[in-house]
Design an enzyme around this catalytic site. Structure first.
Site, PDB file in Angstrom:
ATOM      1  N   SER A 198      34.711  19.848  43.682  1.00  0.00           N
ATOM      2  CA  SER A 198      35.261  19.294  42.439  1.00  0.00           C
ATOM      3  C   SER A 198      36.067  20.306  41.620  1.00  0.00           C
ATOM      4  CB  SER A 198      34.151  18.656  41.598  1.00  0.00           C
ATOM      5  OG  SER A 198      33.536  17.594  42.320  1.00  0.00           O
ATOM      6  N   LYS A 203      41.241  16.759  54.194  1.00  0.00           N
ATOM      7  CA  LYS A 203      40.302  15.871  54.912  1.00  0.00           C
ATOM      8  C   LYS A 203      41.125  14.838  55.704  1.00  0.00           C
ATOM      9  CE  LYS A 203      36.979  17.003  51.411  1.00  0.00           C
ATOM     10  NZ  LYS A 203      35.772  16.670  50.677  1.00  0.00           N
ATOM     11  N   GLY A 232      39.421  19.787  47.607  1.00  0.00           N
ATOM     12  CA  GLY A 232      39.605  18.524  48.307  1.00  0.00           C
ATOM     13  C   GLY A 232      40.504  17.602  47.495  1.00  0.00           C
ATOM     14  N   GLY A 251      33.311  16.197  46.002  1.00  0.00           N
ATOM     15  CA  GLY A 251      33.801  14.835  45.805  1.00  0.00           C
ATOM     16  C   GLY A 251      33.002  14.036  44.792  1.00  0.00           C
ATOM     17  N   HIS A 306      32.595  22.849  57.730  1.00  0.00           N
ATOM     18  CA  HIS A 306      32.608  22.070  56.488  1.00  0.00           C
ATOM     19  C   HIS A 306      31.374  21.169  56.454  1.00  0.00           C
ATOM     20  CE1 HIS A 306      33.706  19.162  53.438  1.00  0.00           C
ATOM     21  NE2 HIS A 306      34.512  20.093  52.958  1.00  0.00           N
ATOM     22  N   ASN A 350      42.110  21.229  51.044  1.00  0.00           N
ATOM     23  CA  ASN A 350      41.501  20.588  52.208  1.00  0.00           C
ATOM     24  C   ASN A 350      41.779  19.091  52.096  1.00  0.00           C
ATOM     25  OD1 ASN A 350      39.889  19.636  54.268  1.00  0.00           O
ATOM     26  ND2 ASN A 350      37.953  19.984  53.197  1.00  0.00           N
ATOM     27  N   GLU A 353      30.956  18.198  55.652  1.00  0.00           N
ATOM     28  CA  GLU A 353      31.125  16.855  56.225  1.00  0.00           C
ATOM     29  C   GLU A 353      31.019  16.899  57.744  1.00  0.00           C
ATOM     30  OE1 GLU A 353      34.788  16.005  54.185  1.00  0.00           O
ATOM     31  OE2 GLU A 353      33.670  15.869  52.307  1.00  0.00           O
ATOM     32  N   GLU A 385      30.379  25.940  49.268  1.00  0.00           N
ATOM     33  CA  GLU A 385      30.576  24.586  48.763  1.00  0.00           C
ATOM     34  C   GLU A 385      29.227  23.883  48.658  1.00  0.00           C
ATOM     35  OE1 GLU A 385      34.819  23.095  49.559  1.00  0.00           O
ATOM     36  OE2 GLU A 385      33.652  22.677  51.337  1.00  0.00           O
TER      37      GLU A 385
END
Ligand code: PGA
Length: 254
Positions: free
Chosen positions: A214, A13, A235, A175, A97, A11, A99, A169
């Protein structure tokens, strides 16, 4: 053990221009051309999709978007529909997601419409769920997952659950470098599989459920060795072709 095919998805992003995506493929493809047990997916910004699709033709890479609107067309400035993505040969899309839930108001109700819209256009949804740190500490993990899974999947037509990939997730692991322990990831993912079994018992053993948060080349093999963890949504480590190739190798070995 299961016969679910491992699924390794990067991903990106909001990283990489179209040109940078081409450079990435140029470095990646020679490193992943051998064994092809795992499915390999790159979830890229809209503006890099065509570069990736053209550059990955004939390879094992499947190209995915990171969001889409639920309507076929309409007055939704700035949005992109499933039909627009499928016309480009986009084959999967990240939906829900954390975010997007956190910064862009993505709701369970919108996801209940987005999942069937993607499926109807022949696009595989990568449906993300996960609790925040505060929710986990308050003992609400299962309640949050139950709500996200049942509401998000509510619009999926009977029999189509196996066409969906779910990604667990935990928001506190994204992250942050704080990877969930293998036990935490396995436990939450087994719980998600039970929730899916509550909707369609026959489908649950077929649905691939990924862990994300992570994931790095040095922790992937252990996560992927768990009975219910069928892959990873990655990510940061997916931005580097060498690291991503190592993650694909972990998927091939799983
Ligand atoms: P991360 O992101 O691997 O950088 O933690 C995972 C994700 O948000 O999908």
């Amino acid at each position: 053990m299961s016969d679910r095919r491992p699924y390794i998805a990067g991903n990106w992003k909001m990283h990489k221009t179209g040109r940078e995506a081409e450079d990435f493929l140029w470095a990646l493809l020679p490193q992943i051309s051998g064994e092809d047990h795992a499915e390999v997916v790159i979830c890229a910004p809209f503006t890099a999709l065509v570069n990736l699709i053209d550059g990955s033709r004939g390879s094992r890479v499947k190209v995915a978007a990171q969001n889409m609107h639920q309507a076929e067309a309409g007055a939704f400035t700035g949005e992109v529909s499933a039909g627009m993505l499928s016309e480009l040969d986009v084959r999967a899309v990240v939906l829900g997601h954390s975010e997007r839930r956190q910064y862009f108001n993505e709701t369970d109700a919108a996801l209940a419409e987005k999942l069937p819209a993607a499926l109807a256009a022949g696009i595989e949804p990568i449906f993300c769920v996960g609790e925040t740190e505060a929710e986990r500490e308050a003992g609400q993990m299962q309640d949050v997952l139950r709500r996200q899974v049942t509401e998000g999947l509510a619009g999926v037509p009977a029999g189509q659950l196996p066409a969906i990939v779910v990604a667990y997730e935990p928001v506190w692991a994204i992250g942050t470098g704080k990877v969930a322990t293998t036990e935490q990831a396995q436990e939450a993912i087994a719980f998600i599989r039970e929730l899916i079994a509550g909707i369609d018992a026959a489908a649950a053993p077929q649905v691939r459920i990924l862990y994300g948060g992570s994931v790095k080349p040095d922790n992937a093999a252990e996560l992927l060795s768990q009975p219910d963890i069928d892959g990873a949504l990655i990510g940061g480590a997916s931005l580097d072709p060498g690291d991503f190739a190592a993650l694909v190798a972990a998927g091939d070995a799983a």
